[in-house]
Design an enzyme around this catalytic site. Structure first.
Site, PDB file in Angstrom:
ATOM      1  N   TRP A  36       0.832  -1.221   0.000  1.00  0.00           N
ATOM      2  CA  TRP A  36       0.000   0.000   0.000  1.00  0.00           C
ATOM      3  C   TRP A  36       0.858   1.260   0.000  1.00  0.00           C
ATOM      4  CZ3 TRP A  36      -5.059   1.919   0.651  1.00  0.00           C
ATOM      5  CH2 TRP A  36      -5.149   3.184   1.228  1.00  0.00           C
ATOM      6  N   ASN A  38       0.175   5.700   0.314  1.00  0.00           N
ATOM      7  CA  ASN A  38      -0.696   6.879   0.234  1.00  0.00           C
ATOM      8  C   ASN A  38       0.172   8.121   0.058  1.00  0.00           C
ATOM      9  OD1 ASN A  38      -0.930   5.798   3.240  1.00  0.00           O
ATOM     10  ND2 ASN A  38      -1.288   7.952   3.488  1.00  0.00           N
ATOM     11  N   ASP A  39      -0.029   9.163   0.795  1.00  0.00           N
ATOM     12  CA  ASP A  39       0.546  10.485   0.497  1.00  0.00           C
ATOM     13  C   ASP A  39       1.968  10.501  -0.069  1.00  0.00           C
ATOM     14  OD1 ASP A  39      -1.549  10.683   2.254  1.00  0.00           O
ATOM     15  OD2 ASP A  39      -0.464  11.777   3.779  1.00  0.00           O
ATOM     16  N   GLN A  55       4.018   7.417   1.899  1.00  0.00           N
ATOM     17  CA  GLN A  55       3.481   6.609   2.984  1.00  0.00           C
ATOM     18  C   GLN A  55       3.345   5.190   2.447  1.00  0.00           C
ATOM     19  OE1 GLN A  55       2.154   7.997   6.431  1.00  0.00           O
ATOM     20  NE2 GLN A  55       4.129   8.579   5.617  1.00  0.00           N
ATOM     21  N   PHE A  98       4.667   8.928   9.815  1.00  0.00           N
ATOM     22  CA  PHE A  98       3.640   9.563   8.998  1.00  0.00           C
ATOM     23  C   PHE A  98       4.268  10.605   8.066  1.00  0.00           C
ATOM     24  CE2 PHE A  98      -0.731   8.830  11.246  1.00  0.00           C
ATOM     25  CZ  PHE A  98      -0.539   7.463  11.172  1.00  0.00           C
ATOM     26  N   SER A  99       3.388  11.295   7.353  1.00  0.00           N
ATOM     27  CA  SER A  99       3.838  12.165   6.253  1.00  0.00           C
ATOM     28  C   SER A  99       4.788  13.277   6.686  1.00  0.00           C
ATOM     29  CB  SER A  99       2.627  12.789   5.566  1.00  0.00           C
ATOM     30  OG  SER A  99       2.017  11.798   4.778  1.00  0.00           O
ATOM     31  N   ARG A 166       0.544  16.856  12.770  1.00  0.00           N
ATOM     32  CA  ARG A 166       1.321  16.062  11.814  1.00  0.00           C
ATOM     33  C   ARG A 166       1.626  16.767  10.495  1.00  0.00           C
ATOM     34  NH1 ARG A 166      -3.707  13.477  12.461  1.00  0.00           N
ATOM     35  NH2 ARG A 166      -5.109  13.645  10.675  1.00  0.00           N
ATOM     36  N   ASP A 167       2.374  16.058   9.668  1.00  0.00           N
ATOM     37  CA  ASP A 167       2.646  16.366   8.260  1.00  0.00           C
ATOM     38  C   ASP A 167       3.472  17.646   8.071  1.00  0.00           C
ATOM     39  OD1 ASP A 167       0.952  14.199   8.060  1.00  0.00           O
ATOM     40  OD2 ASP A 167      -0.789  15.364   7.435  1.00  0.00           O
ATOM     41  N   TRP A 304      -9.593   8.440   0.470  1.00  0.00           N
ATOM     42  CA  TRP A 304      -9.909   7.655   1.668  1.00  0.00           C
ATOM     43  C   TRP A 304     -11.355   7.168   1.618  1.00  0.00           C
ATOM     44  CZ3 TRP A 304      -6.042   5.799   4.134  1.00  0.00           C
ATOM     45  CH2 TRP A 304      -4.866   6.523   4.305  1.00  0.00           C
TER      46      TRP A 304
END
Ligand code: FRU
Length: 498
Positions: A36, A38-39, A55, A98-99, A166-167, A304
Site C-alpha cells: 500500500w 498513500n501520500d 506513505q 507519517f507524512s 502532523r505532516d 480515503w
C-alpha cells in the site's frame, strides 16, 4: 546500522517486487512497489535528482504501520525504485512514520516526518501522540537523529491536540528554516502552525498561518506552503468537507489559498479557499521547486472514501502525473510536466474535424495516451468523449455548451461498490474554445481543462481490453483532436518514433 524492522521491510520489498508483473502497473505514473502507498512525502531535489517518498505499508495492500517508500527520477516520468527509507523502529515512531517533507542541506538529505506513538490497554487505544522528527541521509540510507522528537504539540500551545499534530513541510528562506505543520484546536478544527529554526533541531512557534472556523472541513492534513509568481500559496487537504454548490464534493478534499506572506510578522494575508482538483481521486498534494524553477505538484491519486482496488493486485496506490503549477489571476493552473512529450509515439491528428452524432476516429483508441480535444466552434448541445470503452464499459466525459458544465461519469468503469460515480464541474468560459486534455494510463484518467484551469483525477477499474474511445455530439461542431500514445521505451529509442 539498519534496524531489524527496516532491514526486514527492505528484504520483503525486494523479494515481492519480483513477483509482480510490471505490465499490470501504470506505464508512466508512479505506483506502489508492493503493498500500500498513500501520500507523497519528501518531494525534493537531492544531488540533482528528484526524490519522492511515500506513505508505505509493504506488507499488505491495505494501510498499516507506516514506512517511507522511496523512488527517484530525472524527468518525473521514469522512476527508479530505491529501498525503503524509514521504518517505524524507534520509541517515538513505533506506531508509524507519517507524512513529511525533505530538503537538501549541506550535502545531506534532510527528512522531516511525523512519528506516531500509541498506548493501548487490553481493549482499546488509550492515547495517540504525534511528534515531529528528523532524519538525515545520503539519498539511500537515513539516520534518525538523537535529538528526536524535535517538536511536540505542547511546544505550540496547551490547546493543541497531541493526537492530531502532523505532516510537517519544511523549506529554507535566507539562512532560516521554516516549517508548517497541521494542528487541531480545541474546537477540533484544523489549523496550520508556522515555526522557524536556525539549526533544524530547535524550533520556535511563530503563529498560526491560517485559522479554520470549520467552513472548510475539520482536520487539515498535509500542508504545503511556497512562493509562486511573487505570491504565496498554501495547499492543504481537509477532512470532512461539506459540498457547496458544485465545489468541495470530496469529503476528504484538497484546497488552496493564495496571498501575501510577510517573513517578518509571519502573517499570511490570503483570499478564499479554492478547490485544487475536482476528481474523485486526489489527495495530499505536495510540491517541489524543479531545478529550472518550475513548481511541480504531485498527489496521491486515490481517496480515503473510495478505498477500492482490483482484487488480484498485490500493490495498491498510484500518484498523479507530476504537474507544473502556475498562478494566473490568483488561480492555480496545472498541466502535466512537459517531459511527458519525450515519451510520445504514434501521433494521430484531426484538424478542423467536423463532428456530429456517434463517431469513432481512426487511430484514436488505447489506454496509455495523451489526447487533446479542442472544440473550436459549432451549434451543439453537448459533446461526449467515451473512454476505456467496449460493449460493457465506458467512462464518459460530457460537456454541455449552454451551462458550461462538465460531467464525469464512471458508472460503467468497473466499480463493484455503491459509491459516487458522477461528478459535475462548472467551467467558466475561457474564451471561444473549450479544450479538454485527457491523460489515460491503464487504470487512471486525468483531465486538464482549458490549459490547466481545471483538473480532474479519477481511478478506473476497467479491464485493459476496453480500449475504444468514442465521441458523441448532440448537434454539430468542429474540433481539433491530437492523440499521442505514451510509451516508455529504451532510452536510445526516445524521439525516433515520434
Ligand atoms: C493523509 C494522512 C496524513 C498522515 C498520513 C498517514 O492522507 O492521513 O495526515 O500523515 O495520511 O498515512
Amino acid at each position: 546500522m539498519k534496524s531489524k524492522i527496516l532491514s526486514e521491510a527492505r528484504d520483503y520489498e525486494a523479494e515481492e517486487i519480483k513477483k509482480i508483473n510490471r505490465g499490470e502497473k501504470p506505464t508512466f505514473h508512479l505506483a506502489a512497489p508492493v503493498g500500500w502507498i498513500n501520500d507523497p512525502n519528501g518531494f525534493s531535489v537531492f544531488q540533482k535528482e528528484y526524490h519522492l517518498f511515500y506513505q508505505y505499508h509493504p506488507y499488505s495492500s491495505k494501510w498499516g504501520p507506516m514506512h517511507w517508500g522511496h523512488s527517484k527520477t530525472k524527468d518525473f516520468i521514469q522512476w527508479e525504485q530505491l529501498p525503503v527509507a524509514l521504518a517505524p523502529d524507534e520509541s517515538y515512531d513505533s506506531a508509524g512514520c507519517f507524512s513529511g517533507s525533505a530538503i537538501e542541506e549541506d550535502g545531506q538529505h534532510v527528512l522531516v516526518y511525523t512519528g506516531v506513538i500509541e498506548e493501548r490497554s487490553k481493549h482499546r487505544l488509550e492515547r495517540v501522540q504525534q511528534l515531529q522528527c528528523i532524519a538525515m541521509g545520503n539519498g539511500i540510507d537515513y539516520k534518525k537523529l538523537e535529538c528526536n522528537p524535535i517538536l511536540t504539540a505542547d511546544m505550540i500551545s496547551e490547546s493543541i491536540s497531541e493526537a492530531d499534530f502532523r505532516d510537517p513541510k519544511i523549506w529554507k528562506h535566507g539562512s532560516e528554516f521554516y516549517m508548517v505543520v497541521s494542528c487541531c484546536n480545541s474546537e477540533k478544527n484544523g489549523e496550520i502552525a508556522l515555526l522557524t529554526s536556525s539549526d533544524l533541531k530547535q524550533w520556535t512557534f511563530q503563529n498560526m498561518l491560517v485559522k479554520n472556523d470549520g467552513t472548510y472541513g475539520k482536520m487539515w492534513e498535509c500542508p504545503d506552503f511556497f512562493e509562486l509568481s511573487n505570491q504565496y500559496v498554501l495547499l492543504t487537504s481537509p477532512q470532512k468537507m461539506k459540498a457547496d454548490g458544485l465545489e468541495f464534493h470530496s469529503g476528504d478534499g484538497t484546497i488552496y489559498f493564495v496571498g501575501q506572506f510577510d517573513y517578518h510578522t509571519g502573517i499570511f494575508q490570503h483570499g478564499v479557499a479554492k478547490q485544487i482538483d475536482y476528481g474523485f481521486d486526489f489527495y495530499a498534494p505536495q510540491t517541489t521547486k524543479a531545478m529550472d524553477g518550475r513548481q511541480i505538484m504531485i498527489a496521491w491519486m486515490h481517496s480515503w472514501d473510495n478505498e477500492i482496488k482490483l482484487e488480484e493486485q498485490k500493490w495498491n496506490g498510484i500518484m498523479t502525473i507530476p504537474r507544473e503549477i502556475e498562478l494566473r489571476d490568483g488561480k492555480l493552473f496545472q498541466n502535466p510536466v512537459r517531459e511527458i512529450a519525450q515519451y510520445y509515439s504514434n501521433k494521430i491528428e484531426f484538424v478542423k474535424n467536423h463532428m456530429s452524432g456517434n463517431m469513432e476516429l481512426e487511430g484514436i483508441r488505447g489506454r496509455e495516451l495523451d489526447l487533446e480535444i479542442t472544440v473550436c466552434d459549432g451549434a451543439y448541445e453537448f459533446f461526449e468523449v467515451q473512454l476505456a470503452k467496449n460493449e460493457k464499459y465506458k467512462t464518459v466525459c460530457r460537456y454541455e455548451s449552454k451551462t458550461g458544465i462538465l460531467t464525469f461519469d464512471r458508472m460503467y468503469s468497473g466499480i463493484c461498490r455503491d459509491i459516487v460515480s458522477v461528478r459535475k464541474l462548472q467551467i467558466s468560459p475561457g474564451g471561444e474554445e473549450i479544450k479538454i486534455r485527457v491523460l489515460l494510463d491503464k487504470y487512471s484518467v486525468e483531465l486538464f481543462v482549458n490549459d490547466g484551469a481545471y483538473a480532474f483525477s479519477s481511478l478506473l477499474y476497467v479491464p485493459s481490453e476496453a480500449q475504444d474511445i468514442n465521441f458523441f455530439v448532440e448537434g454539430e461542431l468542429t474540433a481539433h483532436i491530437v492523440k499521442h500514445d505514451i510509451r516508455i521505451v529504451d532510452k536510445a529509442q526516445i524521439g525516433k518514433e515520434v
